[in-house]
Design a protein around this motif. Structure first.
Motif, PDB file in Angstrom:
ATOM      1  N   GLN A  39       4.139  -8.057  -7.105  1.00  0.00           N
ATOM      2  CA  GLN A  39       4.355  -6.614  -7.303  1.00  0.00           C
ATOM      3  C   GLN A  39       5.556  -6.362  -8.233  1.00  0.00           C
ATOM      4  O   GLN A  39       6.431  -5.537  -7.950  1.00  0.00           O
ATOM      5  N   GLU A  40       5.583  -7.067  -9.371  1.00  0.00           N
ATOM      6  CA  GLU A  40       6.669  -6.947 -10.334  1.00  0.00           C
ATOM      7  C   GLU A  40       6.362  -5.995 -11.480  1.00  0.00           C
ATOM      8  O   GLU A  40       7.219  -5.757 -12.325  1.00  0.00           O
ATOM      9  N   PHE A  41       5.164  -5.447 -11.530  1.00  0.00           N
ATOM     10  CA  PHE A  41       4.872  -4.420 -12.522  1.00  0.00           C
ATOM     11  C   PHE A  41       5.505  -3.119 -12.045  1.00  0.00           C
ATOM     12  O   PHE A  41       5.753  -2.958 -10.844  1.00  0.00           O
ATOM     13  N   PRO A  42       5.775  -2.178 -12.934  1.00  0.00           N
ATOM     14  CA  PRO A  42       6.392  -0.914 -12.513  1.00  0.00           C
ATOM     15  C   PRO A  42       5.400   0.040 -11.844  1.00  0.00           C
ATOM     16  O   PRO A  42       5.712   1.197 -11.610  1.00  0.00           O
ATOM     17  N   PHE A  43       4.214  -0.438 -11.551  1.00  0.00           N
ATOM     18  CA  PHE A  43       3.178   0.312 -10.841  1.00  0.00           C
ATOM     19  C   PHE A  43       2.550  -0.649  -9.843  1.00  0.00           C
ATOM     20  O   PHE A  43       2.672  -1.858  -9.968  1.00  0.00           O
ATOM     21  N   SER A  44       1.911  -0.105  -8.822  1.00  0.00           N
ATOM     22  CA  SER A  44       1.304  -0.982  -7.821  1.00  0.00           C
ATOM     23  C   SER A  44      -0.008  -1.566  -8.336  1.00  0.00           C
ATOM     24  O   SER A  44      -0.746  -0.914  -9.065  1.00  0.00           O
ATOM     25  N   CYS A  45      -0.253  -2.794  -7.936  1.00  0.00           N
ATOM     26  CA  CYS A  45      -1.498  -3.502  -8.253  1.00  0.00           C
ATOM     27  C   CYS A  45      -2.151  -3.843  -6.918  1.00  0.00           C
ATOM     28  O   CYS A  45      -1.472  -4.233  -5.970  1.00  0.00           O
ATOM     29  N   PHE A  46      -3.465  -3.694  -6.851  1.00  0.00           N
ATOM     30  CA  PHE A  46      -4.134  -3.958  -5.587  1.00  0.00           C
ATOM     31  C   PHE A  46      -5.496  -4.585  -5.821  1.00  0.00           C
ATOM     32  O   PHE A  46      -6.074  -4.470  -6.893  1.00  0.00           O
ATOM     33  N   LYS A  47      -5.967  -5.261  -4.776  1.00  0.00           N
ATOM     34  CA  LYS A  47      -7.296  -5.875  -4.781  1.00  0.00           C
ATOM     35  C   LYS A  47      -8.160  -5.135  -3.775  1.00  0.00           C
ATOM     36  O   LYS A  47      -7.659  -4.601  -2.784  1.00  0.00           O
ATOM     37  N   LEU A  48      -9.449  -5.126  -4.009  1.00  0.00           N
ATOM     38  CA  LEU A  48     -10.381  -4.520  -3.068  1.00  0.00           C
ATOM     39  C   LEU A  48     -10.924  -5.544  -2.078  1.00  0.00           C
ATOM     40  O   LEU A  48     -11.633  -5.200  -1.146  1.00  0.00           O
ATOM     41  N   ASP A  49     -10.580  -6.811  -2.288  1.00  0.00           N
ATOM     42  CA  ASP A  49     -11.063  -7.905  -1.470  1.00  0.00           C
ATOM     43  C   ASP A  49      -9.918  -8.895  -1.309  1.00  0.00           C
ATOM     44  O   ASP A  49      -9.050  -8.978  -2.167  1.00  0.00           O
ATOM     45  N   LYS A  50      -9.926  -9.666  -0.254  1.00  0.00           N
ATOM     46  CA  LYS A  50      -8.841 -10.624  -0.017  1.00  0.00           C
ATOM     47  C   LYS A  50      -9.022 -11.936  -0.762  1.00  0.00           C
ATOM     48  O   LYS A  50      -8.159 -12.802  -0.718  1.00  0.00           O
ATOM     49  N   SER A  51     -10.120 -12.081  -1.463  1.00  0.00           N
ATOM     50  CA  SER A  51     -10.396 -13.305  -2.207  1.00  0.00           C
ATOM     51  C   SER A  51      -9.346 -13.516  -3.299  1.00  0.00           C
ATOM     52  O   SER A  51      -8.916 -12.571  -3.957  1.00  0.00           O
ATOM     53  N   GLN A  52      -8.956 -14.779  -3.506  1.00  0.00           N
ATOM     54  CA  GLN A  52      -8.013 -15.098  -4.579  1.00  0.00           C
ATOM     55  C   GLN A  52      -8.601 -14.751  -5.949  1.00  0.00           C
ATOM     56  O   GLN A  52      -7.868 -14.447  -6.880  1.00  0.00           O
ATOM     57  N   LYS A  53      -9.914 -14.813  -6.052  1.00  0.00           N
ATOM     58  CA  LYS A  53     -10.562 -14.548  -7.343  1.00  0.00           C
ATOM     59  C   LYS A  53     -10.839 -13.062  -7.577  1.00  0.00           C
ATOM     60  O   LYS A  53     -11.276 -12.686  -8.665  1.00  0.00           O
ATOM     61  N   ALA A  54     -10.588 -12.238  -6.581  1.00  0.00           N
ATOM     62  CA  ALA A  54     -10.822 -10.796  -6.738  1.00  0.00           C
ATOM     63  C   ALA A  54      -9.860 -10.244  -7.790  1.00  0.00           C
ATOM     64  O   ALA A  54      -8.691 -10.636  -7.847  1.00  0.00           O
ATOM     65  N   PRO A  55     -10.326  -9.335  -8.622  1.00  0.00           N
ATOM     66  CA  PRO A  55      -9.452  -8.775  -9.665  1.00  0.00           C
ATOM     67  C   PRO A  55      -8.465  -7.759  -9.083  1.00  0.00           C
ATOM     68  O   PRO A  55      -8.706  -7.167  -8.032  1.00  0.00           O
ATOM     69  N   TYR A  56      -7.370  -7.603  -9.803  1.00  0.00           N
ATOM     70  CA  TYR A  56      -6.392  -6.581  -9.445  1.00  0.00           C
ATOM     71  C   TYR A  56      -6.764  -5.279 -10.149  1.00  0.00           C
ATOM     72  O   TYR A  56      -7.306  -5.286 -11.250  1.00  0.00           O
ATOM     73  N   PHE A  57      -6.443  -4.170  -9.497  1.00  0.00           N
ATOM     74  CA  PHE A  57      -6.665  -2.841 -10.042  1.00  0.00           C
ATOM     75  C   PHE A  57      -5.354  -2.072 -10.086  1.00  0.00           C
ATOM     76  O   PHE A  57      -4.404  -2.402  -9.375  1.00  0.00           O
ATOM     77  N   VAL A  58      -5.351  -1.030 -10.908  1.00  0.00           N
ATOM     78  CA  VAL A  58      -4.218  -0.117 -11.024  1.00  0.00           C
ATOM     79  C   VAL A  58      -4.774   1.298 -10.928  1.00  0.00           C
ATOM     80  O   VAL A  58      -5.820   1.584 -11.510  1.00  0.00           O
ATOM     81  N   HIS A  59      -4.084   2.158 -10.216  1.00  0.00           N
ATOM     82  CA  HIS A  59      -4.503   3.559 -10.130  1.00  0.00           C
ATOM     83  C   HIS A  59      -3.950   4.291 -11.356  1.00  0.00           C
ATOM     84  O   HIS A  59      -2.785   4.110 -11.716  1.00  0.00           O
ATOM     85  N   VAL A  60      -4.767   5.113 -11.996  1.00  0.00           N
ATOM     86  CA  VAL A  60      -4.332   5.773 -13.237  1.00  0.00           C
ATOM     87  C   VAL A  60      -3.133   6.687 -13.017  1.00  0.00           C
ATOM     88  O   VAL A  60      -2.306   6.843 -13.921  1.00  0.00           O
ATOM     89  N   GLN A  61      -2.992   7.275 -11.839  1.00  0.00           N
ATOM     90  CA  GLN A  61      -1.827   8.136 -11.599  1.00  0.00           C
ATOM     91  C   GLN A  61      -0.543   7.330 -11.582  1.00  0.00           C
ATOM     92  O   GLN A  61       0.486   7.791 -12.069  1.00  0.00           O
ATOM     93  N   ASP A  62      -0.592   6.107 -11.039  1.00  0.00           N
ATOM     94  CA  ASP A  62       0.594   5.240 -11.051  1.00  0.00           C
ATOM     95  C   ASP A  62       0.954   4.837 -12.473  1.00  0.00           C
ATOM     96  O   ASP A  62       2.126   4.850 -12.859  1.00  0.00           O
ATOM     97  N   LEU A  63      -0.053   4.472 -13.248  1.00  0.00           N
ATOM     98  CA  LEU A  63       0.176   4.090 -14.637  1.00  0.00           C
ATOM     99  C   LEU A  63       0.707   5.270 -15.443  1.00  0.00           C
ATOM    100  O   LEU A  63       1.660   5.132 -16.215  1.00  0.00           O
ATOM    101  N   ALA A  64       0.133   6.444 -15.233  1.00  0.00           N
ATOM    102  CA  ALA A  64       0.580   7.647 -15.953  1.00  0.00           C
ATOM    103  C   ALA A  64       2.034   7.965 -15.634  1.00  0.00           C
ATOM    104  O   ALA A  64       2.809   8.317 -16.523  1.00  0.00           O
ATOM    105  N   LYS A  65       2.403   7.828 -14.376  1.00  0.00           N
ATOM    106  CA  LYS A  65       3.789   8.105 -13.977  1.00  0.00           C
ATOM    107  C   LYS A  65       4.760   7.185 -14.709  1.00  0.00           C
ATOM    108  O   LYS A  65       5.792   7.630 -15.217  1.00  0.00           O
TER     109      LYS A  65
END
Length: 91
Positions: free
Chosen positions: A47-73
């Motif tokens: 969690q070192e990006f200035p916005f939160s990153c999250f996965k929709l699954d607990k799998s190591q191979k699951a991709p990370y997502f960013v919410h556009v409101q966090d990125l916009a902020k």
């Protein structure tokens, strides 16, 4: 003539990505092209990006997502800081 429509940064990002959540890989491609894939995953895990990153699954191979409101902020905050520096410097 009608009033001009003013879009917020989050509105623009929503229209650009057509989703409220964006793959971190897309954000990185656009805003962090200097980072390697390994560094991106490390920063996301820690969690070192200035916005939160999250996965929709607990799998190591699951991709990370960013919410556009966090990125916009973050984009708006960085712009504000840079603009203030510019104004101060050019007084």
């Amino acid at each position: 003539m009608g009033a001009a429509i003013q879009l917020s940064t989050s509105d623009y990002l929503f229209m650009k990505y057509r989703s409220m959540t964006v793959l971190l890989d897309e954000v990185v491609r656009e805003y962090y092209p200097h980072l390697s894939k390994v560094k991106v995953l490390e920063k996301a895990r820690n969690q070192e990006f200035p916005f939160s990153c999250f996965k929709l699954d607990k799998s190591q191979k699951a991709p990370y997502f960013v919410h556009v409101q966090d990125l916009a902020k973050v984009l708006d905050q960085q712009y504000t800081l840079a603009h203030q520096d510019h104004v101060t410097f050019h007084r």
